[in-house]
Design a protein around this motif. Sequence first.
Motif, PDB file in Angstrom:
ATOM      1  N   LEU A   1       5.471   7.521  -2.518  1.00  0.00           N
ATOM      2  CA  LEU A   1       5.454   6.025  -3.397  1.00  0.00           C
ATOM      3  C   LEU A   1       5.807   4.868  -2.617  1.00  0.00           C
ATOM      4  O   LEU A   1       5.848   4.102  -3.283  1.00  0.00           O
ATOM      5  CB  LEU A   1       5.953   6.121  -4.527  1.00  0.00           C
ATOM      6  CG  LEU A   1       5.347   7.219  -5.593  1.00  0.00           C
ATOM      7  CD1 LEU A   1       6.227   6.666  -6.965  1.00  0.00           C
ATOM      8  CD2 LEU A   1       3.636   7.177  -5.878  1.00  0.00           C
ATOM      9  N   GLY A   2       6.619   5.379  -1.323  1.00  0.00           N
ATOM     10  CA  GLY A   2       6.802   4.176  -0.464  1.00  0.00           C
ATOM     11  C   GLY A   2       7.708   3.314  -0.767  1.00  0.00           C
ATOM     12  O   GLY A   2       8.126   1.362  -1.008  1.00  0.00           O
TER      13      GLY A   2
ATOM     14  N   MET B   1       2.479   1.378  -3.840  1.00  0.00           N
ATOM     15  CA  MET B   1       2.112   1.245  -4.145  1.00  0.00           C
ATOM     16  C   MET B   1       2.898   0.903  -5.831  1.00  0.00           C
ATOM     17  O   MET B   1       2.679   0.807  -7.012  1.00  0.00           O
ATOM     18  CB  MET B   1       1.370   3.278  -4.583  1.00  0.00           C
ATOM     19  CG  MET B   1       1.517   3.493  -6.110  1.00  0.00           C
ATOM     20  SD  MET B   1       1.336   4.958  -5.607  1.00  0.00           S
ATOM     21  CE  MET B   1      -0.671   5.127  -6.358  1.00  0.00           C
ATOM     22  N   LEU B   2       4.500   1.299  -5.935  1.00  0.00           N
ATOM     23  CA  LEU B   2       5.565   1.058  -6.754  1.00  0.00           C
ATOM     24  C   LEU B   2       5.238  -0.394  -7.161  1.00  0.00           C
ATOM     25  O   LEU B   2       5.062  -0.787  -8.323  1.00  0.00           O
ATOM     26  CB  LEU B   2       6.866   1.408  -6.468  1.00  0.00           C
ATOM     27  CG  LEU B   2       7.043   2.879  -6.065  1.00  0.00           C
ATOM     28  CD1 LEU B   2       9.040   3.549  -5.791  1.00  0.00           C
ATOM     29  CD2 LEU B   2       6.913   3.300  -7.993  1.00  0.00           C
ATOM     30  N   SER B   3       5.247  -1.601  -6.374  1.00  0.00           N
ATOM     31  CA  SER B   3       5.007  -3.060  -6.892  1.00  0.00           C
ATOM     32  C   SER B   3       3.943  -2.732  -7.990  1.00  0.00           C
ATOM     33  O   SER B   3       3.784  -3.842  -8.762  1.00  0.00           O
ATOM     34  CB  SER B   3       5.006  -3.629  -6.174  1.00  0.00           C
ATOM     35  OG  SER B   3       4.163  -3.823  -4.862  1.00  0.00           O
ATOM     36  N   SER B   4       2.922  -2.281  -7.119  1.00  0.00           N
ATOM     37  CA  SER B   4       1.872  -2.830  -8.290  1.00  0.00           C
ATOM     38  C   SER B   4       1.738  -1.971  -9.275  1.00  0.00           C
ATOM     39  O   SER B   4       1.182  -2.692 -10.178  1.00  0.00           O
ATOM     40  CB  SER B   4       0.159  -2.135  -6.943  1.00  0.00           C
ATOM     41  OG  SER B   4       0.138  -2.773  -6.183  1.00  0.00           O
ATOM     42  N   LEU B   5       2.028  -0.497  -9.296  1.00  0.00           N
ATOM     43  CA  LEU B   5       2.464   0.196 -10.654  1.00  0.00           C
ATOM     44  C   LEU B   5       3.792  -0.700 -11.645  1.00  0.00           C
ATOM     45  O   LEU B   5       3.500  -1.260 -12.653  1.00  0.00           O
ATOM     46  CB  LEU B   5       2.843   1.372 -10.879  1.00  0.00           C
ATOM     47  CG  LEU B   5       1.977   2.424 -10.154  1.00  0.00           C
ATOM     48  CD1 LEU B   5       2.947   3.340  -9.791  1.00  0.00           C
ATOM     49  CD2 LEU B   5       1.394   2.152 -11.640  1.00  0.00           C
TER      50      LEU B   5
ATOM     51  N   ALA C   1       1.777  14.569  -0.375  1.00  0.00           N
ATOM     52  CA  ALA C   1       1.766  13.344  -1.301  1.00  0.00           C
ATOM     53  C   ALA C   1       0.751  12.032  -1.434  1.00  0.00           C
ATOM     54  O   ALA C   1       0.444  11.581  -2.524  1.00  0.00           O
ATOM     55  CB  ALA C   1       2.607  12.797   0.661  1.00  0.00           C
ATOM     56  N   GLU C   2      -0.604  12.446  -1.263  1.00  0.00           N
ATOM     57  CA  GLU C   2      -1.972  12.334  -1.614  1.00  0.00           C
ATOM     58  C   GLU C   2      -1.511  12.626  -2.832  1.00  0.00           C
ATOM     59  O   GLU C   2      -2.154  11.683  -3.827  1.00  0.00           O
ATOM     60  CB  GLU C   2      -3.379  12.645  -0.954  1.00  0.00           C
ATOM     61  CG  GLU C   2      -4.076  11.640  -1.541  1.00  0.00           C
ATOM     62  CD  GLU C   2      -4.203  10.709  -1.644  1.00  0.00           C
ATOM     63  OE1 GLU C   2      -4.948   9.756  -2.470  1.00  0.00           O
ATOM     64  OE2 GLU C   2      -3.385   9.472  -0.796  1.00  0.00           O
TER      65      GLU C   2
ATOM     66  N   THR D   1      12.149   8.239 -13.817  1.00  0.00           N
ATOM     67  CA  THR D   1      10.392   8.679 -14.059  1.00  0.00           C
ATOM     68  C   THR D   1       9.570   9.187 -13.023  1.00  0.00           C
ATOM     69  O   THR D   1       9.244   9.773 -13.241  1.00  0.00           O
ATOM     70  CB  THR D   1       9.269   7.518 -13.953  1.00  0.00           C
ATOM     71  OG1 THR D   1       9.616   6.955 -12.999  1.00  0.00           O
ATOM     72  CG2 THR D   1       9.836   6.871 -15.557  1.00  0.00           C
ATOM     73  N   ILE D   2       9.851   8.847 -11.605  1.00  0.00           N
ATOM     74  CA  ILE D   2       9.660   9.840 -11.020  1.00  0.00           C
ATOM     75  C   ILE D   2      10.354  10.726 -10.881  1.00  0.00           C
ATOM     76  O   ILE D   2       9.953  11.665  -9.865  1.00  0.00           O
ATOM     77  CB  ILE D   2      10.307   8.522  -8.943  1.00  0.00           C
ATOM     78  CG1 ILE D   2       9.472   7.457  -9.462  1.00  0.00           C
ATOM     79  CG2 ILE D   2      10.191   9.466  -7.701  1.00  0.00           C
ATOM     80  CD1 ILE D   2       9.934   6.718  -7.741  1.00  0.00           C
ATOM     81  N   ALA D   3      12.063  11.264 -11.195  1.00  0.00           N
ATOM     82  CA  ALA D   3      11.823  12.470 -10.893  1.00  0.00           C
ATOM     83  C   ALA D   3      11.955  13.400 -11.471  1.00  0.00           C
ATOM     84  O   ALA D   3      11.603  14.103 -11.578  1.00  0.00           O
ATOM     85  CB  ALA D   3      13.733  12.510 -10.793  1.00  0.00           C
ATOM     86  N   ARG D   4      11.188  12.848 -12.803  1.00  0.00           N
ATOM     87  CA  ARG D   4      10.468  13.769 -13.781  1.00  0.00           C
ATOM     88  C   ARG D   4       9.643  14.391 -13.461  1.00  0.00           C
ATOM     89  O   ARG D   4       8.813  15.274 -13.657  1.00  0.00           O
ATOM     90  CB  ARG D   4      10.135  13.068 -15.559  1.00  0.00           C
ATOM     91  CG  ARG D   4      11.883  13.272 -15.643  1.00  0.00           C
ATOM     92  CD  ARG D   4      11.955  12.494 -17.462  1.00  0.00           C
ATOM     93  NE  ARG D   4      10.994  13.715 -18.243  1.00  0.00           N
ATOM     94  CZ  ARG D   4      11.050  12.991 -19.458  1.00  0.00           C
ATOM     95  NH1 ARG D   4      11.741  12.358 -20.212  1.00  0.00           N
ATOM     96  NH2 ARG D   4      10.589  14.517 -20.257  1.00  0.00           N
TER      97      ARG D   4
END
Length: 157
Positions: free
Chosen positions: A155-156, A1-5, A73-74, A134-137
């Motif tokens: 997020l993998g 997902m992170l790579s897509s974003l 997680a979802e 951004t993940i931490a916030r």
Amino acid sequence: MLSSLRTVVSAVMSSLVIMAVALWFVLPRRTELPDVLWLAVVAALGAGAARLIRSVGFRAPAIAPGATSEESAEQARKAFQSGTFSRMAIAETPAIASIALAFVADEGGLVLYLLGAVISLGLLATYVVPSAATIARTQESLERDGGRVDLTTALGA
């Protein structure tokens, strides 16, 4: 997902640069700088966008303390994705508005757009590109009511 974003955000960032090239051919090539008022308007839009991102851009529905790890997680993935797109829309505002201002200003339209684009690129790099910050916030917002989730793992990353 992170790579897509990251791909989507990179495409948006690239489009701001491509827009500058297109505007180079469309806007009158005047060597004068725009009026200070126009520069202040673009800067104010950037400051407002940054303030808005910091105040609402990382809000996410809190994870319930009793949620299973799969549910957490979802929910976390969906919240991070929607938050990324919301922050991206806000961060693009100075560049988009500066396009309109570039055509309204008597002189220095390209400089106005370049200022708006640089501000937007800075906002995108700081608040939108998926990163540890951004993940931490987002995780902090998700866990504010006591629910737990490892957003990095969800997020993998």
